[in-house]
Design an enzyme around this catalytic site. Sequence first.
Site, PDB file in Angstrom:
ATOM      1  N   ASP A 113       4.878  -7.867 -10.130  1.00  0.00           N
ATOM      2  CA  ASP A 113       5.167  -7.991  -8.721  1.00  0.00           C
ATOM      3  C   ASP A 113       4.972  -6.586  -8.121  1.00  0.00           C
ATOM      4  O   ASP A 113       5.082  -5.604  -8.829  1.00  0.00           O
ATOM      5  CB  ASP A 113       6.632  -8.465  -8.683  1.00  0.00           C
ATOM      6  N   SER A 169       9.319 -13.838  10.093  1.00  0.00           N
ATOM      7  CA  SER A 169      10.715 -14.046  10.461  1.00  0.00           C
ATOM      8  C   SER A 169      10.816 -13.851  11.970  1.00  0.00           C
ATOM      9  O   SER A 169       9.855 -13.417  12.599  1.00  0.00           O
ATOM     10  CB  SER A 169      11.612 -13.042   9.731  1.00  0.00           C
ATOM     11  N   GLU A 212      13.949  -4.762   5.163  1.00  0.00           N
ATOM     12  CA  GLU A 212      12.830  -4.473   6.059  1.00  0.00           C
ATOM     13  C   GLU A 212      13.271  -4.645   7.506  1.00  0.00           C
ATOM     14  O   GLU A 212      13.021  -3.787   8.357  1.00  0.00           O
ATOM     15  CB  GLU A 212      11.646  -5.418   5.786  1.00  0.00           C
TER      16      GLU A 212
HETATM   17  N1  LIG Z   1      11.644  -9.383   6.790  1.00  0.00           N
HETATM   18  C1  LIG Z   1      10.397  -9.761   6.965  1.00  0.00           C
HETATM   19  N2  LIG Z   1      10.028 -10.369   8.088  1.00  0.00           N
HETATM   20  C2  LIG Z   1       8.765 -10.768   8.260  1.00  0.00           C
HETATM   21  N3  LIG Z   1       7.796 -10.614   7.378  1.00  0.00           N
HETATM   22  C3  LIG Z   1       8.077 -10.010   6.236  1.00  0.00           C
HETATM   23  C4  LIG Z   1       9.392  -9.549   5.946  1.00  0.00           C
HETATM   24  N4  LIG Z   1       9.393  -9.019   4.719  1.00  0.00           N
HETATM   25  C5  LIG Z   1       8.144  -9.119   4.247  1.00  0.00           C
HETATM   26  N5  LIG Z   1       7.332  -9.719   5.140  1.00  0.00           N
HETATM   27  C6  LIG Z   1       5.903 -10.037   4.980  1.00  0.00           C
HETATM   28  O1  LIG Z   1       5.750 -11.016   3.973  1.00  0.00           O
HETATM   29  C7  LIG Z   1       4.918 -10.551   2.921  1.00  0.00           C
HETATM   30  C8  LIG Z   1       5.415 -11.070   1.601  1.00  0.00           C
HETATM   31  O2  LIG Z   1       6.614 -10.435   1.317  1.00  0.00           O
HETATM   32  P1  LIG Z   1       7.376 -10.530  -0.057  1.00  0.00           P
HETATM   33  O3  LIG Z   1       8.361  -9.458  -0.119  1.00  0.00           O
HETATM   34  O4  LIG Z   1       7.801 -11.912  -0.277  1.00  0.00           O
HETATM   35  O5  LIG Z   1       6.224 -10.216  -1.058  1.00  0.00           O
HETATM   36  P2  LIG Z   1       6.193 -10.642  -2.591  1.00  0.00           P
HETATM   37  O6  LIG Z   1       5.509 -11.947  -2.698  1.00  0.00           O
HETATM   38  O7  LIG Z   1       7.540 -10.504  -3.179  1.00  0.00           O
HETATM   39  O8  LIG Z   1       5.236  -9.591  -3.203  1.00  0.00           O
HETATM   40  P3  LIG Z   1       5.626  -8.156  -3.590  1.00  0.00           P
HETATM   41  O9  LIG Z   1       7.092  -8.091  -3.813  1.00  0.00           O
HETATM   42  O10 LIG Z   1       4.825  -7.917  -4.797  1.00  0.00           O
HETATM   43  O11 LIG Z   1       5.166  -7.312  -2.443  1.00  0.00           O
HETATM   44  C9  LIG Z   1       4.985  -9.051   3.040  1.00  0.00           C
HETATM   45  O12 LIG Z   1       3.827  -8.466   2.533  1.00  0.00           O
HETATM   46  C10 LIG Z   1       5.119  -8.836   4.537  1.00  0.00           C
HETATM   47  O13 LIG Z   1       3.857  -8.879   5.157  1.00  0.00           O
HETATM   48 MG   LIG Z   2       9.008  -9.170  -4.257  1.00  0.00          MG
END
Ligand SMILES: Nc1ncnc2c1ncn2[C@@H]1O[C@H](COP(=O)(O)OP(=O)(O)OP(=O)(O)O)[C@@H](O)[C@H]1O
Ligand SMILES: [Mg+2]
EC number: 7.2.2.6
Length: 697
Positions: free
Chosen positions: A324, A400, A365
């Site tokens: 990840d 979100s 975030e």
């Molecule tokens: N709080 C938030 N609100 C809106 N969009 C978000 C938020 N956090 C992350 N994102 C968006 O969603 C995408 C996916 O986030 P997530 O943290 O689920 O990634 P993931 O699948 O866990 O991959 P990794 O942890 O390897 O980055 C992020 O790259 C970002 O563009």
């Molecule tokens: Mg993650």
Amino acid sequence: MNALKQNKEQIHQRHNRVQHHSGSKRSLNKPMLLQAMRDAFKKLNPMVMIKNPVMFIVEVGTFITLLLCIDPNLFTASDAGRGYNVAVFFILLFTLLFANFAEALAEGRGKAQADTLRKTKSDTIAYLMQKDGTVKQVASTELKKGDLVRVEAGQLIPTDGEIIEGLASIDESAITGESAPVIKEAGGDFSSVTGGTRVTSDYIIMRVQTDPGESFLDRMISLVEGAQRQKTPNEIALTTLLAVLTLIFLIVILTMVPMANYLGIRLDLATLIALLVCLIPTTIGGLLSAIGIAGMDRVTQFNVLAMSGKAVEAAGDIDTLILDKTGTITYGNRMASEFIPVQGVTVPEMTLAALQASVRDETPEGRSVVELASKQGQSWEESNYTNADRIEFTAETRMSGLNLSDGTKIRKGAVDAIKRYVTSEGGRVPGDLDEIATRIAKAGGTPLAVAIHNRIYGVIYLKDTVKPGLKEKFAEMRAMGIKTIMCTGDNPLTAATIALEAGVDDFIAEAKPEDKIAAIKKEQQEGKLVAMTGDGTNDAPALAQADVGLAMNSGTMAAKEAANMIDLDSDPTKLLSVVSIGKQLLITRGALTTFSISNDIAKYFAIIPAMFILAMPQLQALNIMNLSSPQSAILSALIFNAIIIPLLIPIAMKGVKYRPMSAERLLSRNVFIYGVGGVIVPFIGIKLIDLVLSGLM
Ligand SMILES: Nc1ncnc2c1ncn2[C@@H]1O[C@H](COP(=O)(O)OP(=O)(O)OP(=O)(O)O)[C@@H](O)[C@H]1O
Ligand SMILES: [Mg+2]
Ligand SMILES: [K+]
């Protein structure tokens, strides 16, 4: 809102001041040795012994010899003196005790660690939040799933749970050993807390996630104690093979009796038992379980909890590692660092839009956006948003936001997701959006687009840092033949930048949870063994699908429950150590099996002539080893057979040293050392023991 910002900074400052070290190295000590000696006797219980067929046969032989000590002619007429029978009995008894001691010693470290952990588990008082807002004191053992508990600075966290309010510095040394306190906060991948750890600053309100007796600490105790230890498929296969070998030798020995009778040779029963024990694979039979336990224990010493020996063995054969990104390859504290408006939007307008999109976003975030906007002097009226509908972030939508009561829809999220969103709402994508997003992504940042209704206002620049030292570790993995693939929900450009910086072989971007599983399945279908490391709830299904699922301790409870290993230090390259330990475990078992069997062959040549000379002195020419007497030859072989077990305990416990090299070279090297060595060593050993014995007699 300034209060929140200040508060967080202060917490970070306080956090940095606290330095914690608790050395809990577990080395062998005198009480552990004494305990292992006691346990060696307890394990003589036939009900325990029968699980190990080779040693069970030795125990039956020991018992028969004990009867022969009382009456040498009990079963057949015998020329053997009582002294000889007594000697055979004691050597056999020690063979059993040595094997049991090896196992008990291997179990000892885990038991000691379990005792230490149990002390951590002492009952604490928990402050249960009542429906009416008051707080009630209850014993931690009474807490059930779903209860809300308040924990203040200085207090122990009563059980596992998830922070729903607050941000605090937490000392996890009770579980992770030497690490410094970590910051945990509500929302996102750093919200889980573990019972037995201590809040060292500020306070949290947590929701209990486990029922009594099922907590992480409970599981950890039964794990290190070996209570849940099950034989791995490899071990079962080897145990079966050893049992079959034992049976074959038993038949060989039994058929020798009529043959000898036909030749007019009378074979003595105690000698037959001694011969049998020398021939059956007692060395590996006695050390097998110690090798497995010690392997698991070595993993624990690297601060990794392995739920099964099978997982450790699988780690030894891993072909592909899927990681990840956020929280695994990077530190995972993605923080807003800049608000960049698209053309036609002013910076304050963009800042306000970003702030509005995040006021109710409880992920780190989201909070970092609020923090940055406040820092830049953007004020806001909390009451405007309290009645709004919150659109929570999910890994599926990657967005979100809020739906205000006046109908205003505010969204932020991955750029492609927001583009799709505004298009579906009838809006258009600003011409310079891609350029801004690309600039951020090329720098390794995560761009989050912000939209109100169907209009995109700009991009939030989320920064994250790649953990240091990854490149070298991934290069080492490459040398071992392991392919690394980063799998992230982030956009392809950011993914490419981070992939390059971290030095992984390949990456998959814009991956939803099911894409992570698909990536693993694809590799598995090609016949590869796959390891996955991750920390988020969205990683949990993939962690469960992988052959080796290594969860970061910093991650969510869901990830930790799905994984079959947990790295207490949250270091994704720890897998490298686990792979080495897994390989070492497989190699050690193979090497000692080779040694044991070639040893037995050598003993065959030492003992058979002696047996026949005992019956027919004219066969003296067969006595190539020139041993002092036939009886001394048999006893020497039997003594060698016994003491080789404790002599090999250090190798069983520490493992055969593993150096990265091709599997074939490794195999031929080990067959040479342990196979040829296994043939030569008994001749020297038996001769030396014979010299000592003849000197004594
Ligand atoms: N709080 C938030 N609100 C809106 N969009 C978000 C938020 N956090 C992350 N994102 C968006 O969603 C995408 C996916 O986030 P997530 O943290 O689920 O990634 P993931 O699948 O866990 O991959 P990794 O942890 O390897 O980055 C992020 O790259 C970002 O563009
Ligand atoms: Mg993650
Ligand atoms: K043997």
